[in-house]
Motif scaffolding. Structure first.
Motif, mmCIF file in Angstrom:
data_model
loop_
_atom_site.group_PDB
_atom_site.id
_atom_site.type_symbol
_atom_site.label_atom_id
_atom_site.label_comp_id
_atom_site.label_asym_id
_atom_site.label_seq_id
_atom_site.Cartn_x
_atom_site.Cartn_y
_atom_site.Cartn_z
ATOM 1 N N ALA A 228 -56.537 7.150 -12.350
ATOM 2 C CA ALA A 228 -55.801 8.210 -13.045
ATOM 3 C C ALA A 228 -55.158 9.169 -12.059
ATOM 4 C CB ALA A 228 -56.740 8.964 -13.985
ATOM 5 N N ALA A 229 -55.849 9.475 -10.963
ATOM 6 C CA ALA A 229 -55.294 10.384 -9.958
ATOM 7 C C ALA A 229 -54.002 9.822 -9.373
ATOM 8 C CB ALA A 229 -56.317 10.635 -8.853
ATOM 9 N N ALA A 230 -53.992 8.519 -9.104
ATOM 10 C CA ALA A 230 -52.790 7.880 -8.572
ATOM 11 C C ALA A 230 -51.652 7.931 -9.583
ATOM 12 C CB ALA A 230 -53.093 6.436 -8.190
ATOM 13 N N LEU A 231 -51.961 7.640 -10.841
ATOM 14 C CA LEU A 231 -50.942 7.646 -11.884
ATOM 15 C C LEU A 231 -50.387 9.050 -12.125
ATOM 16 C CD1 LEU A 231 -52.524 5.161 -14.456
ATOM 17 C CD2 LEU A 231 -50.708 4.696 -12.800
ATOM 18 N N HIS A 232 -51.248 10.041 -12.084
ATOM 19 C CA HIS A 232 -50.798 11.422 -12.294
ATOM 20 C C HIS A 232 -49.901 11.894 -11.146
ATOM 21 C CE1 HIS A 232 -52.797 12.203 -16.008
ATOM 22 N NE2 HIS A 232 -53.998 11.966 -15.521
ATOM 23 N N GLU A 233 -50.168 11.410 -9.944
ATOM 24 C CA GLU A 233 -49.297 11.748 -8.811
ATOM 25 C C GLU A 233 -47.888 11.222 -9.073
ATOM 26 O OE1 GLU A 233 -49.286 13.723 -4.948
ATOM 27 O OE2 GLU A 233 -50.736 13.628 -6.595
ATOM 28 N N LEU B 211 -51.590 8.873 -1.663
ATOM 29 C CA LEU B 211 -50.882 9.794 -2.559
ATOM 30 C C LEU B 211 -49.389 9.820 -2.244
ATOM 31 C CD1 LEU B 211 -53.431 12.754 -2.598
ATOM 32 C CD2 LEU B 211 -52.934 11.187 -4.490
ATOM 33 N N GLN B 212 -49.062 9.831 -0.964
ATOM 34 C CA GLN B 212 -47.650 9.805 -0.580
ATOM 35 C C GLN B 212 -46.995 8.513 -1.062
ATOM 36 O OE1 GLN B 212 -46.398 9.213 3.624
ATOM 37 N NE2 GLN B 212 -45.386 11.212 3.391
ATOM 38 N N GLY B 213 -47.737 7.420 -0.973
ATOM 39 C CA GLY B 213 -47.227 6.142 -1.458
ATOM 40 C C GLY B 213 -46.923 6.176 -2.949
ATOM 41 N N MET B 214 -47.762 6.856 -3.715
ATOM 42 C CA MET B 214 -47.524 6.973 -5.159
ATOM 43 C C MET B 214 -46.254 7.777 -5.439
ATOM 44 S SD MET B 214 -49.898 5.221 -6.494
ATOM 45 C CE MET B 214 -50.244 4.211 -5.045
ATOM 46 N N ARG B 215 -46.058 8.836 -4.685
ATOM 47 C CA ARG B 215 -44.854 9.655 -4.872
ATOM 48 C C ARG B 215 -43.598 8.866 -4.499
ATOM 49 N NH1 ARG B 215 -48.425 13.433 -2.420
ATOM 50 N NH2 ARG B 215 -47.319 13.308 -0.411
ATOM 51 N N THR B 216 -43.681 8.136 -3.389
ATOM 52 C CA THR B 216 -42.547 7.311 -2.969
ATOM 53 C C THR B 216 -42.248 6.243 -4.010
ATOM 54 O OG1 THR B 216 -43.109 7.663 -0.643
ATOM 55 C CG2 THR B 216 -41.673 5.790 -1.149
ATOM 56 N N LEU B 217 -43.287 5.615 -4.514
ATOM 57 C CA LEU B 217 -43.135 4.594 -5.556
ATOM 58 C C LEU B 217 -42.441 5.162 -6.784
ATOM 59 C CD1 LEU B 217 -43.679 1.850 -6.910
ATOM 60 C CD2 LEU B 217 -45.991 2.683 -7.444
ATOM 61 N N ALA B 218 -42.862 6.339 -7.220
ATOM 62 C CA ALA B 218 -42.271 6.952 -8.409
ATOM 63 C C ALA B 218 -40.795 7.284 -8.184
ATOM 64 C CB ALA B 218 -43.046 8.209 -8.797
ATOM 65 N N ARG B 219 -40.463 7.768 -6.997
ATOM 66 C CA ARG B 219 -39.050 8.067 -6.703
ATOM 67 C C ARG B 219 -38.209 6.785 -6.680
ATOM 68 N NH1 ARG B 219 -41.589 11.626 -2.771
ATOM 69 N NH2 ARG B 219 -41.516 13.759 -3.574
ATOM 70 N N ASN B 220 -38.755 5.743 -6.040
ATOM 71 C CA ASN B 220 -38.036 4.475 -5.983
ATOM 72 C C ASN B 220 -37.875 3.860 -7.372
ATOM 73 O OD1 ASN B 220 -37.945 4.791 -3.231
ATOM 74 N ND2 ASN B 220 -39.440 3.194 -2.765
#
Length: 201
Positions: free
Chosen positions: A13-18, A162-171
């Motif tokens: 959930a923490a990854a998804l919320h990021e 966490l940075q990877g999750m943010r990058t993934l969401a932007r991409n």
């Protein structure tokens, strides 16, 4: 977004919320579904869905089908159990993808996995197979889409994850927006009639 963990507020959930925070910044509408704590049985191969357009077991799979049809992208998060995704989530995805008759081409898919230590890449590959068999482009980040943590909340210490999750969401946001523009100008890629070939005749 699907949380395949039995724990609503764990590391998955923490990854998804990021990611969700970035989607909101990108003005992407998000719906979070908690799948991992549901009573979901596996597919029995009855092929009833081929006649009715829905699964014979009338549970959360059929409830989510309409949302899946309408969405532009799907993020599936899972903890790692024995180098595999949560079995409840796999049962859910198997029945959801198999029983829904609509075209999934160009819906963007992204798998996210959380583990204490190992089994991440095997689970990541397992989730991606649902997307690639359906003609769905797979979004990537800056590494395999994974995060580390054992006890709830430990994933918040994984700065790279966490940075990877943010990058993934932007991409993923960019890809969904680009596909939307492409659909307006070019439409969906033409499909040939499917030829099913068996190895044993």
């Amino acid at each position: 977004m699907m949380n395949g963990s039995p724990h609503a507020n764990g590391n998955t959930a923490a990854a998804l919320h990021e990611m969700e925070c970035i989607f909101q910044q990108e003005e992407i509408e998000v719906e979070m579904l908690h799948i991992g704590n549901q009573a979901i049985r596996g597919c029995i191969g009855c092929a009833s869905c081929k006649k009715t357009g829905k699964c014979v077991f009338d549970d959360m799979v059929n409830e989510v089908a309409k949302t899946f049809e309408e969405c532009d992208g799907l993020v599936v998060g899972s903890p790692v159990y024995y180098a595999s995704a949560n079995a409840t989530l796999v049962a859910f995805l198997t029945r959801l993808f198999y029983s829904t008759p609509f075209d999934k081409t160009m819906k963007v898919g992204a798998g996210v996995v959380a583990a204490r230590r190992g089994g991440l890449s095997a689970t990541f590959d397992e989730l991606n197979k649902f997307f690639t068999i359906s003609g769905m482009p797979v979004a990537s980040g800056q590494y395999w889409n994974s995060i580390h943590g054992a006890a709830p909340g430990e994933a918040m210490q994984d700065e790279e994850g966490l940075q990877g999750m943010r990058t993934l969401a932007r991409n993923m946001s960019f890809l969904m927006k680009s596909i939307a523009l492409g659909k307006e100008r070019y439409g969906i890629p033409q499909k040939e009639e499917f030829h099913r070939t068996n190895f044993i005749r």
